[in-house]
Design a protein around this motif. Structure first.
Motif, PDB file in Angstrom:
ATOM      1  N   GLY A 156       2.578  -2.803   3.383  1.00  0.00           N
ATOM      2  CA  GLY A 156       3.072  -2.192   2.149  1.00  0.00           C
ATOM      3  C   GLY A 156       4.417  -2.769   1.730  1.00  0.00           C
ATOM      4  N   VAL A 157       5.309  -2.899   2.708  1.00  0.00           N
ATOM      5  CA  VAL A 157       6.639  -3.421   2.395  1.00  0.00           C
ATOM      6  C   VAL A 157       6.545  -4.887   1.974  1.00  0.00           C
ATOM      7  CG1 VAL A 157       8.903  -3.977   3.348  1.00  0.00           C
ATOM      8  CG2 VAL A 157       7.840  -1.780   3.873  1.00  0.00           C
TER       9      VAL A 157
ATOM     10  N   GLU B 199       6.095   5.171  -2.410  1.00  0.00           N
ATOM     11  CA  GLU B 199       5.341   4.594  -1.301  1.00  0.00           C
ATOM     12  C   GLU B 199       6.144   3.578  -0.481  1.00  0.00           C
ATOM     13  OE1 GLU B 199       1.514   2.727  -2.206  1.00  0.00           O
ATOM     14  OE2 GLU B 199       0.896   4.729  -2.861  1.00  0.00           O
ATOM     15  N   THR B 200       6.852   2.688  -1.181  1.00  0.00           N
ATOM     16  CA  THR B 200       7.599   1.660  -0.463  1.00  0.00           C
ATOM     17  C   THR B 200       8.727   2.289   0.346  1.00  0.00           C
ATOM     18  OG1 THR B 200       7.059   0.156  -2.252  1.00  0.00           O
ATOM     19  CG2 THR B 200       8.715  -0.589  -0.712  1.00  0.00           C
TER      20      THR B 200
ATOM     21  N   MET C 221      12.224  -0.890  -4.676  1.00  0.00           N
ATOM     22  CA  MET C 221      12.341  -0.457  -3.297  1.00  0.00           C
ATOM     23  C   MET C 221      11.736   0.915  -3.085  1.00  0.00           C
ATOM     24  SD  MET C 221      16.041  -1.960  -2.289  1.00  0.00           S
ATOM     25  CE  MET C 221      16.283  -0.645  -1.170  1.00  0.00           C
TER      26      MET C 221
ATOM     27  N   GLY D 275       9.142   2.146  -5.042  1.00  0.00           N
ATOM     28  CA  GLY D 275       7.704   1.942  -5.189  1.00  0.00           C
ATOM     29  C   GLY D 275       7.021   3.075  -5.927  1.00  0.00           C
TER      30      GLY D 275
ATOM     31  N   ASN E 217       7.215   3.744   3.401  1.00  0.00           N
ATOM     32  CA  ASN E 217       6.881   2.686   4.359  1.00  0.00           C
ATOM     33  C   ASN E 217       8.119   2.178   5.090  1.00  0.00           C
ATOM     34  OD1 ASN E 217       4.106   2.618   3.964  1.00  0.00           O
ATOM     35  ND2 ASN E 217       4.242   1.180   2.267  1.00  0.00           N
ATOM     36  N   LEU E 218       9.192   1.963   4.328  1.00  0.00           N
ATOM     37  CA  LEU E 218      10.437   1.484   4.942  1.00  0.00           C
ATOM     38  C   LEU E 218      10.937   2.486   5.977  1.00  0.00           C
ATOM     39  CD1 LEU E 218      12.476   0.053   1.942  1.00  0.00           C
ATOM     40  CD2 LEU E 218      11.854  -1.180   4.023  1.00  0.00           C
TER      41      LEU E 218
ATOM     42  N   ARG F 249       4.006  -6.361   0.637  1.00  0.00           N
ATOM     43  CA  ARG F 249       3.368  -6.430  -0.678  1.00  0.00           C
ATOM     44  C   ARG F 249       4.409  -6.173  -1.778  1.00  0.00           C
ATOM     45  NH1 ARG F 249      -0.023  -2.066  -0.824  1.00  0.00           N
ATOM     46  NH2 ARG F 249      -0.962  -2.843   1.096  1.00  0.00           N
ATOM     47  N   ALA F 250       5.244  -5.153  -1.553  1.00  0.00           N
ATOM     48  CA  ALA F 250       6.263  -4.814  -2.552  1.00  0.00           C
ATOM     49  C   ALA F 250       7.257  -5.966  -2.709  1.00  0.00           C
ATOM     50  CB  ALA F 250       6.985  -3.534  -2.145  1.00  0.00           C
TER      51      ALA F 250
END
Lengths: 279, 75
Positions: free
Chosen positions: B57-58, A167-168, A161, A163, A171-172, B60-61
């Motif tokens: 991005g989310v 990064e993730t 979560m 990343g 983004n979230l 992809r993760a």
């Protein structure tokens, strides 16, 4: 009326909350969770430490006769009770009564509903991504006209979560803020953290900055750090801005942008105030 | 992931009822085609494409965790 409240210790915050909910026989949206001790999973730290939480059943659910509904409704936490005296100030449903006398409210009170909407929206996003998670509100503060809501996520798959380089997580957070400003139309800002990743990352970035600065000072050669997102580069700049020995600047584009730490030369004394240059 | 995409897009859109998501699975490749009201395209893309990039991005993760490669197009 005394609220029903228990304390549970478990390996992770999420486990502790789950166990507490099982013991109390209630669902997540009927309780208030207070994290007494953050667990440490050992993924980032060396040793692991148990998490401890206090879970309190919200009063409105204590005397409700209706059985718990099977569908979790994240937004029911602070719906107004129909009864109650209609005094001037609205009570936000805390179990402890705060009777500090009347303090003048200079600032408009943030709406507790916004906080719950933010929390519920993030929880829903993660649920739909099938990341088991528990989202708690870790704080609310105001910055001028903006309300900052701090959310903390406890989860099993923390690394995924967050990343690479956070990064993730970034983004979230960005998406959550975009969704909320679209639905609420108010000036709130939500800062999402996952098991205190941000705090830990900030500490380790400061360490990186100071060690690199030390090296620059000894070797009188610039050091280029690895690429970082803007918020992380800022932590580096801020950590070193008072240094009389080194200067920082960013170079490169987009995801490759990185901080260069270089020795301050006689001509680069941008800030006339720092007088302690040594010959 | 499809539900996530629908949920987020509907929150962002001014015409949530016009949000549609089509999912195509081909082996480990998953493609989402998102259609929204023409006036909502800008909201979904965001300034300098930041919103759509965050969504990608989310996804992809989330996909990587199931061994899936996810792509997303907006129509």
């Amino acid at each position: 009326m005394a609220a029903e409240s228990i304390e549970v210790r478990a390996r992770t915050k999420e486990d502790a909350i789950r166990q507490a909910l099982e013991q109390l026989g209630v669902s997540r949206d009927e309780v208030e969770v207070e994290v007494l001790e953050e667990g440490r999973s050992g993924v980032f730290g060396v040793g692991s430490q148990d998490a401890r939480v206090r879970v309190t059943v919200l009063e409105e659910y204590l005397d409700a006769d209706e059985p718990e509904d099977e569908s979790p409704q994240p937004f029911t936490r602070d719906q107004q009770e129909p009864e109650d005296e209609d005094g001037g100030d609205e009570d936000l449903g805390d179990e402890e009564d705060e009777d500090d006398g009347e303090e003048p409210e200079a600032q408009p009170r943030f709406s507790d509903e916004d906080t719950e909407t933010a929390r519920g929206t993030l929880e829903q996003m993660l649920d739909l991504l099938e990341f088991p998670n528990v989202v708690t509100v870790s704080g609310v503060d105001r910055d001028g006209n903006t309300t900052n809501i701090h959310l903390d996520v406890a989860a099993e798959e923390v690394g995924l979560m967050i990343g690479r380089r956070g990064e993730t997580l970034a983004n979230l957070q960005f998406l959550l803020n975009a969704c909320l400003s679209s639905t609420l139309g108010r000036s709130i800002r939500v800062i999402v953290d996952i098991e205190h990743y941000r705090d830990r990352r900030e500490q380790s970035l400061r360490g990186i900055a100071l060690r690199a600065a030390d090296q620059v000072r000894r070797e009188r050669q610039p050091v280029t750090l690895e690429p970082m997102p803007p918020n992380e580069r800022r932590i580096i700049h801020v950590a070193l801005q008072a240094s009389p020995y080194v200067a920082t600047e960013s170079t490169g584009e987009g995801p490759e942008r990185r901080v260069i730490i270089s020795p301050k030369t006689a001509s680069s004394g941008r800030r006339p105030s720092n007088g302690y240059r040594r010959g | 992931m499809k539900e996530f995409l629908e949920y987020v897009t509907r929150l962002l859109a001014e015409a949530p009822d016009q949000v549609e998501v089509a999912e195509t699975v081909d082996g480990t490749n998953v493609t989402y085609e998102l259609s929204v009201a023409p006036s909502d395209v800008g909201r979904i893309i965001g300034r300098e494409g930041r919103v759509i990039r965050a969504i990608r991005g989310v996804l992809r993760a989330a996909g990587a965790r199931q061994g899936l490669r996810v792509s997303l197009q907006v129509r």
